[in-house]
Design an enzyme around this catalytic site. Structure first.
Site, PDB file in Angstrom:
ATOM      1  N   GLY A 104      -3.224   6.913  34.858  1.00  0.00           N
ATOM      2  CA  GLY A 104      -3.724   8.248  35.180  1.00  0.00           C
ATOM      3  C   GLY A 104      -3.170   8.719  36.513  1.00  0.00           C
ATOM      4  O   GLY A 104      -2.179   8.173  37.015  1.00  0.00           O
ATOM      5  N   LYS A 607       5.132   7.057  25.006  1.00  0.00           N
ATOM      6  CA  LYS A 607       4.568   7.477  23.715  1.00  0.00           C
ATOM      7  C   LYS A 607       3.414   8.459  23.890  1.00  0.00           C
ATOM      8  O   LYS A 607       3.317   9.435  23.171  1.00  0.00           O
ATOM      9  CB  LYS A 607       4.096   6.230  22.969  1.00  0.00           C
TER      10      LYS A 607
HETATM   11  C1  AGP Z   1       7.872  12.819  19.553  1.00  0.00           C
HETATM   12  O1  AGP Z   1       9.013  12.225  19.050  1.00  0.00           O
HETATM   13  C2  AGP Z   1       7.702  12.760  20.986  1.00  0.00           C
HETATM   14  N1  AGP Z   1       7.783  11.457  21.486  1.00  0.00           N
HETATM   15  C3  AGP Z   1       6.655  13.659  21.599  1.00  0.00           C
HETATM   16  O2  AGP Z   1       7.186  14.943  21.534  1.00  0.00           O
HETATM   17  C4  AGP Z   1       5.228  13.694  21.003  1.00  0.00           C
HETATM   18  O3  AGP Z   1       5.253  14.241  19.721  1.00  0.00           O
HETATM   19  C5  AGP Z   1       4.330  14.524  21.922  1.00  0.00           C
HETATM   20  O4  AGP Z   1       4.272  13.920  23.183  1.00  0.00           O
HETATM   21  C6  AGP Z   1       2.939  14.720  21.373  1.00  0.00           C
HETATM   22  O5  AGP Z   1       2.266  13.513  21.200  1.00  0.00           O
HETATM   23  P1  AGP Z   1       0.931  13.434  20.381  1.00  0.00           P
HETATM   24  O6  AGP Z   1       1.242  13.807  18.970  1.00  0.00           O
HETATM   25  O7  AGP Z   1       0.469  12.020  20.514  1.00  0.00           O
HETATM   26  O8  AGP Z   1      -0.020  14.410  20.995  1.00  0.00           O
END
Ligand code: AGP
Length: 612
Positions: A104, A607
């Protein structure tokens, strides 16, 4: 962003921590470390780079001696302080009695740091986190839990923290959460804590998700969860349905490849339980009442990244099937423009992780304005799910590859089901039409399998193109977001510059980029805008651009014009996006492989983006 683990029990603590960190490495991978308390003595091992390097360092140390072994670990995605061994967690106080791993941002850390320095504390890192062990040192009077409670009261910002100490007789881990997730794993004679469920799966599937403001006191023989006033919250553990195997590569070279190939299974699982025998759509009790779904005059979909691309496809599906006006918003922009939402708005947050800070903040803004909140989410018990009035789970299983693949197509499946449910409730489609859509959705997994069978052909295509430095992706209508997603996949895993455009926008600027060095993916399955897209393809061809078409099986005309053609099975125009995205995922994967990129953990990415 960062990943946290903690263990207390009789196993060799360093092995459990390293194993957990490896399973969380997708959350951050620029540096890592562990703090182990063995018979009252601290052992701190940290390293820059990947967990493998930390593991090597740990191998050179002696096994722990105490009967109860206790430790915490952290894998970092740097925000404050560049990646270095000094800045890697866990961080300590001046006396070496308190160790903290944090996920965080402490927003008021500079103020706190200056205050603590004025009191005589010595800081050794550039991180915001380091204020925490020093605050705990200040407040400690024999009770670690109280000291943590008082320390976090001083803090502005978001945190998931785990704390261990050399003080006191009974060993314990104290965990506290405000924002970034923490989940306690309940074992027998041992307990765990982690940022995310995959770290726990080899050991236990019994978990308790910490809520914001809660503190967990974790011993080897029990866990106490307390609210911010220190009152015990008696919450039974939930049983997670994910298995340890689901978070393994299972023979695939990379998680990304495995997850691409899992899509037929993931879509089947997402459909399962949502479609009744007579093609009625069942999306859970909260969305079961037709009156609820009929009361909204507008939908807003909020998301980031790949989930945002899914949201744009969702707009097409919902407006076309259910005829409800739908706006799609980049969640990071939503709350900064006083959005017009209220009790007649259905606001849908889409998030694989259910942790994305921007999406969560936008959802909260909508909720504060009285909207009904629905989340489309993959992680059970995540923050997005818990702050929503209703949840539609995608059942993709754990997605470990940083580049989202199966989460995307299962989000599209969930959005399709939602569109049908809205149509059912608002009578915008006759029953036989809904049945027709349901049949198409049921056919989808087999159609995706057919595309996956073309994997070698797509690998060969990647072999032809991996040295190019720029790519364009063009699509019209429902394929515009697929063009965006194709470009996003390529940039994130291969670091090649790629842009997705509506095919019609080409003439308004991007066409200036076209030459023999510019491969252009043209998404042109047969649908209402096919001829128009073909026209745009011709415009690229006559300017020496190289065209790779994604087209409907049997379309020989396009094959004559394009330089390369990838076929997808014949399907309804609303199903096409779920099919045309598959070759783009495979192409990005193979290009990244040929360029020697770290496919599952691309540079600079994490991620779950838990900071705004
Ligand atoms: C996708 O390939 C990415 N790593 C990224 O754009 C991701 O989709 C985005 O950070 C949103 O994540 P979430 O679906 O867990 O909210």
């Amino acid at each position: 962003m960062c990943g946290i683990v903690g263990y207390i029990g009789s196993r060799e603590v360093s092995s459990v921590l390293v194993d957990g960190l490896k399973r969380l490495e997708y959350r951050g991978y620029d540096s890592c470390g562990v703090a182990i308390i063995d018979e009252g003595k601290p052992r701190i091992i940290r390293s820059v780079g990947r967990i493998g390097r930390l593991e090597e360092k740990i191998k050179d140390t002696n096994p722990t001696k105490g009967s109860v072994k206790c430790g915490i670990g952290h894998t970092r995605w740097a925000t404050h302080g560049r990646p270095s061994e000094t800045n890697s967690h866990p961080h300590r106080d001046c006396t070496g009695r308190f160790y903290v791993a944090h996920n965080g941002i402490i927003e008021n850390y500079l103020y706190l740091k200056h205050r603590l320095i004025a009191q005589g504390h010595k800081f050794t890192t550039e991180t915001d986190t380091e204020v925490l062990p020093h605050l705990i040192e200040v407040y400690y009077d024999g009770d670690l839990e109280q000291a943590v409670r008082r320390a976090v009261r001083d803090v502005e910002g978001v945190y998931g923290i785990v704390v261990v100490s050399t003080e006191g007789t009974g060993q314990k881990i104290v965990a506290a959460r405000n924002g970034p997730p923490l989940v306690v794993g309940v074992g027998s004679g041992e307990n765990f804590v982690a940022s995310d469920v995959p770290a726990l799966l080899p050991y236990t599937r019994e978990v308790v998700f910490l809520n914001d403001g809660e503190i967990a006191v974790i011993g080897s023989d029990g866990v106490q969860i307390k609210n911010s006033r220190g009152e015990c919250m008696c919450r039974p553990a939930e049983t997670i349905t994910w298995t340890a195997d689901m978070a393994e590569k299972e023979g695939y070279a990379h998680f990304m490849l495995k997850e691409i190939h899992e899509q037929p299974r993931a879509i089947r699982d997402t459909l399962r339980g949502c479609i009744g025998a007579d093609a009625t759509i069942a999306l859970g009790a909260e969305l079961g009442d037709a009156e609820i779904l009929d009361r909204f005059d507008r939908l807003h979909i909020l998301a980031m990244g790949t989930s945002l691309n899914a949201a744009h496809v969702g707009k097409f599906l919902i407006e076309s099937i259910a005829r409800v006006p739908t706006e799609v918003e980049n969640a990071s922009e939503f709350r900064y423009r006083d959005p017009i939402v209220g009790p007649k708005s259905l606001v849908i947050g889409i998030s694989q992780s259910g942790e994305t800070a921007d999406t969560l903040a936008a959802m909260k803004e909508a909720r504060d304005k009285g909207a009904f909140l629905l989340s489309i989410c993959n992680v059970v018990g995540s923050q997005a799910a818990r702050q929503s009035d209703a949840v539609l789970y995608t059942h993709a299983g754990p997605e470990i590859g940083v580049a989202s693949t199966k989460a995307f197509t299962t989000q599209l499946t969930a959005l399709y089901l939602l569109a049908l449910k809205l149509a059912e409730a608002r009578h915008t489609l006759p029953k036989h039409e809904i049945e027709r859509h349901v049949r198409r959705l049921r056919d989808l997994p087999d159609q995706i399998s057919k595309i996956l069978d073309q994997g070698q052909g797509i690998a060969a295509l990647a072999d032809r193109f991996w040295r190019y430095r720029n790519f364009l992706y063009l699509g019209r209508g429902i394929h515009y977001p697929i063009a965006m997603e194709g470009a996003l996949k390529l940039k994130e895993v291969s670091y090649i510059h790629a842009e997705g455009y509506p095919a019609g926008e080409m003439k308004h600027g991007p066409i200036a980029l076209i030459d023999a060095e510019m491969p252009v993916f043209v998404l042109a399955p047969q649908d209402a805008v096919y001829r128009k897209t073909m026209g745009n393809m011709e415009e690229v061809k006559v300017r020496d651009g190289i065209v790779i078409a994604v087209a409907t099986e049997g379309d020989h005309e396009i094959a004559e014009k394009a330089d390369y053609t990838i076929y997808i099975p014949q399907a309804d125009p609303l199903i096409n996006p779920m099919l045309s995205t598959i070759p783009l995922q495979l192409f990005a994967y193979h290009i990244a492989l040929l360029r020697g990129c770290d496919v599952d953990k691309p540079r600079n990415l994490a991620k779950s983006v838990t900071v705004e």
